[in-house]
Design a protein around this motif. Sequence first.
Motif, PDB file in Angstrom:
ATOM      1  N   ALA A 132      48.801  51.908  58.196  1.00 46.57           N
ATOM      2  CA  ALA A 132      49.961  51.293  58.846  1.00 46.57           C
ATOM      3  C   ALA A 132      49.622  49.907  59.381  1.00 46.57           C
ATOM      4  O   ALA A 132      50.404  48.963  59.263  1.00 46.57           O
ATOM      5  CB  ALA A 132      50.461  52.192  59.982  1.00 46.57           C
ATOM      6  N   VAL A 133      48.423  49.766  59.942  1.00 46.43           N
ATOM      7  CA  VAL A 133      48.017  48.486  60.540  1.00 46.43           C
ATOM      8  C   VAL A 133      47.403  47.551  59.509  1.00 46.43           C
ATOM      9  O   VAL A 133      47.651  46.339  59.514  1.00 46.43           O
ATOM     10  CB  VAL A 133      47.006  48.731  61.693  1.00 46.43           C
ATOM     11  N   GLY A 134      46.598  48.102  58.590  1.00 47.22           N
ATOM     12  CA  GLY A 134      45.764  47.244  57.753  1.00 47.22           C
ATOM     13  C   GLY A 134      46.227  46.942  56.356  1.00 47.22           C
ATOM     14  O   GLY A 134      45.687  46.036  55.707  1.00 47.22           O
ATOM     15  N   HIS A 135      47.254  47.640  55.839  1.00 45.99           N
ATOM     16  CA  HIS A 135      47.612  47.458  54.420  1.00 45.99           C
ATOM     17  C   HIS A 135      48.038  46.029  54.055  1.00 45.99           C
ATOM     18  O   HIS A 135      47.645  45.542  52.982  1.00 45.99           O
ATOM     19  CB  HIS A 135      48.708  48.444  54.006  1.00 45.99           C
ATOM     20  N   PRO A 136      48.846  45.337  54.862  1.00 47.88           N
ATOM     21  CA  PRO A 136      49.213  43.960  54.488  1.00 47.88           C
ATOM     22  C   PRO A 136      47.991  43.052  54.296  1.00 47.88           C
ATOM     23  O   PRO A 136      47.939  42.252  53.362  1.00 47.88           O
ATOM     24  CB  PRO A 136      50.075  43.491  55.669  1.00 47.88           C
ATOM     25  N   PHE A 137      46.995  43.192  55.180  1.00 43.79           N
ATOM     26  CA  PHE A 137      45.766  42.404  55.042  1.00 43.79           C
ATOM     27  C   PHE A 137      45.026  42.799  53.765  1.00 43.79           C
ATOM     28  O   PHE A 137      44.433  41.961  53.088  1.00 43.79           O
ATOM     29  CB  PHE A 137      44.847  42.630  56.247  1.00 43.79           C
ATOM     30  N   ASP A 138      45.075  44.090  53.443  1.00 47.12           N
ATOM     31  CA  ASP A 138      44.385  44.587  52.257  1.00 47.12           C
ATOM     32  C   ASP A 138      45.014  44.029  50.984  1.00 47.12           C
ATOM     33  O   ASP A 138      44.311  43.708  50.012  1.00 47.12           O
ATOM     34  CB  ASP A 138      44.430  46.118  52.234  1.00 47.12           C
ATOM     35  N   THR A 139      46.330  43.900  50.966  1.00 54.68           N
ATOM     36  CA  THR A 139      47.026  43.331  49.807  1.00 54.68           C
ATOM     37  C   THR A 139      46.575  41.889  49.560  1.00 54.68           C
ATOM     38  O   THR A 139      46.297  41.486  48.426  1.00 54.68           O
ATOM     39  CB  THR A 139      48.550  43.364  50.021  1.00 54.68           C
ATOM     40  N   VAL A 140      46.489  41.111  50.624  1.00 49.73           N
ATOM     41  CA  VAL A 140      46.029  39.721  50.518  1.00 49.73           C
ATOM     42  C   VAL A 140      44.587  39.690  50.008  1.00 49.73           C
ATOM     43  O   VAL A 140      44.241  38.907  49.116  1.00 49.73           O
ATOM     44  CB  VAL A 140      46.127  39.005  51.880  1.00 49.73           C
ATOM     45  N   LYS A 141      43.755  40.572  50.559  1.00 48.68           N
ATOM     46  CA  LYS A 141      42.349  40.634  50.147  1.00 48.68           C
ATOM     47  C   LYS A 141      42.226  40.924  48.660  1.00 48.68           C
ATOM     48  O   LYS A 141      41.462  40.257  47.937  1.00 48.68           O
ATOM     49  CB  LYS A 141      41.637  41.731  50.948  1.00 48.68           C
ATOM     50  N   VAL A 142      42.963  41.908  48.168  1.00 46.18           N
ATOM     51  CA  VAL A 142      42.881  42.296  46.754  1.00 46.18           C
ATOM     52  C   VAL A 142      43.339  41.161  45.849  1.00 46.18           C
ATOM     53  O   VAL A 142      42.714  40.878  44.816  1.00 46.18           O
ATOM     54  CB  VAL A 142      43.721  43.572  46.495  1.00 46.18           C
ATOM     55  N   LYS A 143      44.417  40.467  46.212  1.00 44.90           N
ATOM     56  CA  LYS A 143      44.893  39.345  45.401  1.00 44.90           C
ATOM     57  C   LYS A 143      43.853  38.222  45.348  1.00 44.90           C
ATOM     58  O   LYS A 143      43.636  37.607  44.299  1.00 44.90           O
ATOM     59  CB  LYS A 143      46.227  38.828  45.947  1.00 44.90           C
TER      60      LYS A 143
ATOM     61  N   MET B 173      48.672  48.107  41.650  1.00 42.79           N
ATOM     62  CA  MET B 173      50.011  47.825  42.159  1.00 42.79           C
ATOM     63  C   MET B 173      50.009  46.522  42.963  1.00 42.79           C
ATOM     64  O   MET B 173      50.950  45.729  42.894  1.00 42.79           O
ATOM     65  CB  MET B 173      50.491  48.975  43.052  1.00 42.79           C
ATOM     66  N   GLN B 174      48.943  46.295  43.728  1.00 45.31           N
ATOM     67  CA  GLN B 174      48.885  45.126  44.614  1.00 45.31           C
ATOM     68  C   GLN B 174      48.812  43.809  43.869  1.00 45.31           C
ATOM     69  O   GLN B 174      49.317  42.792  44.345  1.00 45.31           O
ATOM     70  CB  GLN B 174      47.693  45.255  45.565  1.00 45.31           C
ATOM     71  N   ILE B 175      48.165  43.790  42.701  1.00 45.69           N
ATOM     72  CA  ILE B 175      48.017  42.508  41.996  1.00 45.69           C
ATOM     73  C   ILE B 175      49.284  42.120  41.235  1.00 45.69           C
ATOM     74  O   ILE B 175      49.380  41.021  40.702  1.00 45.69           O
ATOM     75  CB  ILE B 175      46.824  42.515  41.019  1.00 45.69           C
ATOM     76  N   GLN B 176      50.257  43.029  41.174  1.00 42.97           N
ATOM     77  CA  GLN B 176      51.538  42.693  40.568  1.00 42.97           C
ATOM     78  C   GLN B 176      52.329  41.800  41.517  1.00 42.97           C
ATOM     79  O   GLN B 176      52.030  41.706  42.692  1.00 42.97           O
ATOM     80  CB  GLN B 176      52.339  43.964  40.282  1.00 42.97           C
ATOM     81  N   GLY B 177      53.346  41.172  40.984  1.00 42.76           N
ATOM     82  CA  GLY B 177      54.166  40.321  41.833  1.00 42.76           C
ATOM     83  C   GLY B 177      54.899  39.289  41.011  1.00 42.76           C
ATOM     84  O   GLY B 177      54.796  39.238  39.778  1.00 42.76           O
TER      85      GLY B 177
ATOM     86  N   ASP C 122      32.987  45.729  47.319  1.00 42.74           N
ATOM     87  CA  ASP C 122      34.435  45.858  47.247  1.00 42.74           C
ATOM     88  C   ASP C 122      35.021  44.854  46.256  1.00 42.74           C
ATOM     89  O   ASP C 122      35.969  45.169  45.528  1.00 42.74           O
ATOM     90  CB  ASP C 122      35.049  45.643  48.633  1.00 42.74           C
ATOM     91  N   VAL C 123      34.458  43.657  46.224  1.00 44.12           N
ATOM     92  CA  VAL C 123      34.898  42.648  45.244  1.00 44.12           C
ATOM     93  C   VAL C 123      34.649  43.157  43.834  1.00 44.12           C
ATOM     94  O   VAL C 123      35.530  43.082  42.965  1.00 44.12           O
ATOM     95  CB  VAL C 123      34.155  41.302  45.466  1.00 44.12           C
ATOM     96  N   ALA C 124      33.450  43.685  43.608  1.00 47.77           N
ATOM     97  CA  ALA C 124      33.114  44.233  42.289  1.00 47.77           C
ATOM     98  C   ALA C 124      34.062  45.369  41.921  1.00 47.77           C
ATOM     99  O   ALA C 124      34.529  45.469  40.778  1.00 47.77           O
ATOM    100  CB  ALA C 124      31.671  44.725  42.280  1.00 47.77           C
ATOM    101  N   LYS C 125      34.376  46.224  42.875  1.00 51.88           N
ATOM    102  CA  LYS C 125      35.278  47.360  42.638  1.00 51.88           C
ATOM    103  C   LYS C 125      36.664  46.869  42.214  1.00 51.88           C
ATOM    104  O   LYS C 125      37.265  47.389  41.271  1.00 51.88           O
ATOM    105  CB  LYS C 125      35.391  48.216  43.894  1.00 51.88           C
ATOM    106  N   THR C 126      37.172  45.857  42.919  1.00 56.50           N
ATOM    107  CA  THR C 126      38.490  45.318  42.595  1.00 56.50           C
ATOM    108  C   THR C 126      38.527  44.753  41.176  1.00 56.50           C
ATOM    109  O   THR C 126      39.468  45.014  40.416  1.00 56.50           O
ATOM    110  CB  THR C 126      38.883  44.213  43.596  1.00 56.50           C
TER     111      THR C 126
END
Length: 304
Positions: A23-34, A134-138, A236-240
């Motif tokens: 609930a708190v961290g997902h928006p930051f996580d989306t930015v991180k993944v992109k 899903m996050q890298i879509q847009g 985490d970068v490698a995983k993404t």
Amino acid sequence: MGEGLGVYKEYVAGMMAGLATVAVGHPFDTVKVKLQKHNTDVQGLRYKNGLHCASRILQTEGVKGLYRGATSSFLGMAFESSLMFGIYSQAKLFLRGTLPDDGPRPEIIVPSAMFGGAIISFVLCPTELVKCRMQIQGTDSFVPNIRRYNSPLDCAVQTVKNEGVTGIFRGGSATLLRECVGNAVFFTVYEHLRYHIRLKLENSKLKDGYLVDMGIGVFTGGLGGMACWSAVLPFDVAKTIIQTSPDKPTETNPLKVLRSIHKRAGLKGCYAGLGPTIVRAFPANAAAIVAWEFSMKMLGIKRD
């Protein structure tokens, strides 16, 4: 029977921690993944920084874009955190045995956290793969138009259909490394900080109270999260990269992937998404610890 019920309650408290984290961290996580996906490829930097990436998402997709992939994240983190906190608590209790409770012991904390991390990596890998895809879509014109999935379920089904059952576990090695190392760092920092703060407040009027407990939880959980992600972000970068590259010939060894990223983008590439990750780490992990400790208190579980 009472002891068995206590074990069950620890897993419930862990689930609440997971829900609070997303609930708190997902928006930051989306930015991180992109950032990790689009700022490490051969075309070079596409976003100037985390703030630029977040603003582009808001401009092109609105707030909904920041929560893309949240469904699988809520499900995954609820189950994952339930297992992680429950296994960690039980493993720590088992390893301590009859030893006196005289403070945090790294020889107990580290293996307990790593064992929990290893178990949850098998649960977390498929849900994170779906979340990342899903996050890298847009609709942002700054980045390539990635193949669209209609929903997290559609993403999972297409992944299995196109890549086989093993495809859903793509990035498993990187996830295992991240979870084992990350949880060892997180719980070591959290347990030591919590112990020493409690020790300082032992004879103080501030020893008890919900606000004091919450303050300690925010501080210890937040710093533990920052230490954890500072240590494991390259994994985490490698995983993404591995999970968002569905082509079968693509390299899946996280160390080789990091070596390739380092050649293209240097050390900065291996820490792509550092800004939003650290900004996310404090509130998300603080929320997790506060939710965990509060839930345990409500469920009548006594912390050591």
